[in-house]
Design a protein around this motif. Sequence first.
Motif, PDB file in Angstrom:
ATOM      1  N   TYR A   1     -19.077  58.552   9.553  1.00 51.59           N
ATOM      2  CA  TYR A   1     -19.275  57.503  10.398  1.00 51.59           C
ATOM      3  C   TYR A   1     -20.413  56.348   9.646  1.00 51.59           C
ATOM      4  N   CYS A   2     -20.917  57.197   9.220  1.00 56.47           N
ATOM      5  CA  CYS A   2     -22.110  56.426   8.730  1.00 56.47           C
ATOM      6  C   CYS A   2     -22.133  56.305   7.307  1.00 56.47           C
ATOM      7  N   CYS A   3     -20.938  56.460   6.310  1.00 58.69           N
ATOM      8  CA  CYS A   3     -21.147  56.181   4.985  1.00 58.69           C
ATOM      9  C   CYS A   3     -20.090  55.139   4.635  1.00 58.69           C
TER      10      CYS A   3
ATOM     11  N   GLN B   1     -11.859  53.988   7.823  1.00 64.43           N
ATOM     12  CA  GLN B   1     -13.486  53.489   8.448  1.00 64.43           C
ATOM     13  C   GLN B   1     -13.296  53.056  10.110  1.00 64.43           C
TER      14      GLN B   1
ATOM     15  N   ALA C   1     -20.855  63.085  10.819  1.00 64.96           N
ATOM     16  CA  ALA C   1     -21.826  61.787  10.228  1.00 64.96           C
ATOM     17  C   ALA C   1     -21.156  60.886   9.413  1.00 64.96           C
TER      18      ALA C   1
ATOM     19  N   ARG D   1     -14.247  55.507  13.350  1.00 65.34           N
ATOM     20  CA  ARG D   1     -14.664  55.191  14.666  1.00 65.34           C
ATOM     21  C   ARG D   1     -14.602  55.140  16.017  1.00 65.34           C
TER      22      ARG D   1
END
Length: 176
Positions: free
Chosen positions: A150-152, A82, A147, A86
Amino acid sequence: MALSITELYYCALTLLEPDLEQCSMPPGLGRMVGLTNWIYLQMAFACANLLFAPYFQSMVWQKLMLDVQPVGDMRIPAAKVQESFRHVFLHDLGVLFYFFALVASFIWSTLGSTWVNEGDFCNPRGYPGWSYWLGLSFFWIALLYSALWYCCDCCASSVSIQAPVVMAYVVPDDEQ
């Protein structure tokens, strides 16, 4: 990828439709562009969507290999995968270019939906309608997918790398 291939399929069906000549786009930009030209650019955006996925995956993989320096068999943790995602998402110029292309594709699909629905005989067999709908859908799916990745933390998984098999070949001495 399946979404882009399906969009290309419906765009091609639109171009093959004999009733396409009867389409009268609404006055203004729609009439200047025409349904055929709108479909051609819609196909170009679908091709860009199709090509971006493997590009992005290869860039994330390259970043991951630079950061990890794999030696032998190993498991790369999900957090590292991840982190590479990113980094590429925020720093790669190809991703930036694609972001603007994706926004332009969304605007183009929105214009197409207006022109197809307001024009006369501009949705033969529903093919142009599917073309703009798939273009709009792709934007929202790409946005949601990015999203979430990127976030989870739950979206990324670890990666197993196996050491490459090295084959040795011995060249015999020439005995003459």
